[in-house]
Design a protein around this motif. Structure first.
Motif, PDB file in Angstrom:
ATOM      1  N   UNK A   1      47.056  10.457  35.555  1.00 26.08           N
ATOM      2  CA  UNK A   1      45.904  10.876  35.443  1.00 26.08           C
ATOM      3  C   UNK A   1      45.450  12.331  35.113  1.00 26.08           C
ATOM      4  N   UNK A   2      46.578  13.123  35.463  1.00 30.37           N
ATOM      5  CA  UNK A   2      46.294  14.449  35.570  1.00 30.37           C
ATOM      6  C   UNK A   2      46.241  15.125  33.898  1.00 30.37           C
ATOM      7  N   UNK A   3      45.457  15.954  33.786  1.00 26.06           N
ATOM      8  CA  UNK A   3      45.060  16.603  32.555  1.00 26.06           C
ATOM      9  C   UNK A   3      44.882  17.998  32.772  1.00 26.06           C
ATOM     10  N   UNK A   4      45.391  18.980  31.752  1.00 27.29           N
ATOM     11  CA  UNK A   4      46.468  18.426  30.646  1.00 27.29           C
ATOM     12  C   UNK A   4      47.859  18.080  31.311  1.00 27.29           C
ATOM     13  N   UNK A   5      48.440  17.372  30.522  1.00 28.86           N
ATOM     14  CA  UNK A   5      49.866  16.859  30.792  1.00 28.86           C
ATOM     15  C   UNK A   5      50.862  17.931  30.371  1.00 28.86           C
ATOM     16  N   UNK A   6      51.631  18.685  31.437  1.00 26.35           N
ATOM     17  CA  UNK A   6      52.588  19.536  31.234  1.00 26.35           C
ATOM     18  C   UNK A   6      53.879  19.300  31.379  1.00 26.35           C
ATOM     19  N   UNK A   7      54.360  17.981  31.504  1.00 25.26           N
ATOM     20  CA  UNK A   7      55.481  17.580  31.647  1.00 25.26           C
ATOM     21  C   UNK A   7      56.030  17.166  30.444  1.00 25.26           C
ATOM     22  N   UNK A   8      57.364  16.294  30.481  1.00 31.87           N
ATOM     23  CA  UNK A   8      57.958  15.751  29.204  1.00 31.87           C
ATOM     24  C   UNK A   8      56.968  14.608  28.743  1.00 31.87           C
TER      25      UNK A   8
END
Length: 428
Positions: free
Chosen positions: A129-136
């Motif tokens: 649910x996290x935004x913005x997505x910063x992972x792969x």
């Protein structure tokens, strides 16, 4: 409906393959060797979760005594690790892979109403649910891999929520280009050696780390209508289909000219694209399998023609130009054999069966008795660039994966475990 799975090896080749499978099963050290609480690997790619899948399929094939008990022991050890050890949330190296194995084996090795994955599903839903997505975004470490777990566990309402979040995050990360839709990997997410080559990041064309994995995943999402008690919303499927169409258009625009392969490993600013190896992780064969899966999921005959033409082209590539040096699933001879085997079963093309048999025969010829776990050491690159042969027992790059591929070649048990590779989906 998909054609029934059939063995493709017979005679002396089949006997040699079965002997090899049994040698690998016997060579893997027992569960008591090292508890996960003492740091042993519990992951799908390298550890307990992958070993559980292997022994479960051995049991299903009826080749090894007490295989079911061994599989359950590995599953129990893996679940202890998920509780006791801090693990990353990824499919191949983290806790999502462990719970993928539980979901995959639930109906025929575990109780169907087993709810031990619920806490993981809650954690993944919140994480996604996290935004913005910063992972792969990829299959191995990122969003696509978590989506593959959700697809495996669609009996859970939480898994449906996770699936929706994965598609939403992919939509937010998608880049509209002149060729279509792609996903960019920034330099801070690259390993050091790739960052040196691509200091401004890249567009990855490998199934394991790039856009082809997104294509296969989105194809599976688009195929979910009326296949589950809780149908995926029309809005979500429409979003997935829009991304899918754009991604396939982008991929097909990246073909090389006058190279050993049709597609490169990656496209980077200021870097001239070069040919890729023959493998699942990178290269034309993995792309062909991903594109064929997506094509069959959404009934796109033009994509299917592209995928099969690509696979046929790989059969013409001389082995010495393949880049294959060992035998693992990820980028070795057994992995190439299995991809051709899967492509054959999905298409019925005899040429692809012949290629699969060739690569399995090559795998068996590459066995080196007395080395590795049961004769299959893996070539590993040190940080300084030097190569060395090491023993690996894991599913992705070790002897467990070799045995699983050979098992699919000598029995009529559908290797549904390769859904984790995004080269197959639910039976249609």
């Amino acid at each position: 409906m998909r054609k029934r799975w059939r063995p493709i090896l017979d005679g002396g080749l089949r006997a040699s393959a079965i002997d090899t499978i049994n040698a690998i099963a016997a060579g893997i050290q027992p569960i008591s060797e090292r508890p996960v609480s003492d740091g042993a690997d519990a992951s799908l790619a390298r550890g307990r979760a992958g070993l559980a899948v292997f022994y479960a399929y051995l049991d299903k094939a009826g080749l090894t005594h007490n295989a079911k008990q061994t599989a359950l022991a590995y599953l129990n050890d893996m679940t202890d690790a998920v509780v006791a050890i801090r693990m990353e949330p990824s499919l191949y190296g983290g806790f999502a892979g462990g719970t993928w194995s539980l979901a995959h084996l639930r109906d025929w090795l575990l109780d169907a109403d087993d709810e031990m994955t619920e806490s993981i599903d809650v954690a993944l839903r919140d994480y996604l649910s996290r935004q913005p997505w910063r992972g792969d975004y990829d299959l191995i470490s990122g969003l696509v891999g978590l989506g593959v777990y959700a697809l495996e566990h669609m009996s859970s309402p939480l898994a449906f929520e996770c699936l929706g979040h994965v598609v939403d995050r992919l939509d937010e990360l998608a880049q509209q280009t002149a060729d279509g839709i792609a996903w960019f990997t920034p330099p801070d997410l690259l390993p050091g050696w790739q960052r040196e080559e691509c200091p401004r990041g890249y567009y990855n064309l490998g199934l394991a780390h790039g856009v082809p994995g997104v294509i296969a995943f989105l194809g599976r999402v688009c195929s979910l209508e009326n296949k589950n008690a809780r149908s995926v919303s029309a809005a979500l499927r429409k979003k997935a289909r829009g991304l899918l169409d754009g991604a396939v258009a982008w991929l097909l625009a990246q073909k090389l000219v006058n190279q050993n392969s049709v597609f490169p490993c990656w496209i980077a600013p200021g870097l001239r694209p070069t040919a890729s190896r023959v493998a699942w992780c990178y290269g034309d064969l993995g792309i062909a399998a991903a594109l064929l899966l997506a094509a069959q999921c959404v009934h796109e005959s033009s994509w299917e023609k592209e995928a099969l033409a690509l696979a046929r082209n790989v059969t013409t590539r001389p082995p010495e130009q393949s880049g294959v040096k060992d035998c693992g699933l990820c980028h070795g001879a057994a992995g190439v054999g299995h991809l051709f085997n899967r492509l054959f079963h999905e298409s019925g093309e005899r040429l692809l069966k012949d290629a699969a048999v060739y690569w399995f025969e090559r795998t068996l010829r590459m066995r080196r008795p007395g080395e590795g776990v049961a004769g299959f050491p893996m070539l590993e690159r040190n940080p300084d660039g030097a190569e060395r042969w090491v023993a690996k027992r894991g599913l992705l790059e070790g002897e467990t994966g070799i045995a699983l591929a050979l098992l699919a070649a000598v029995t009529d048990v559908d290797p549904a475990w390769d859904r984790m590779l995004l080269v197959s989906g639910d039976q249609r």
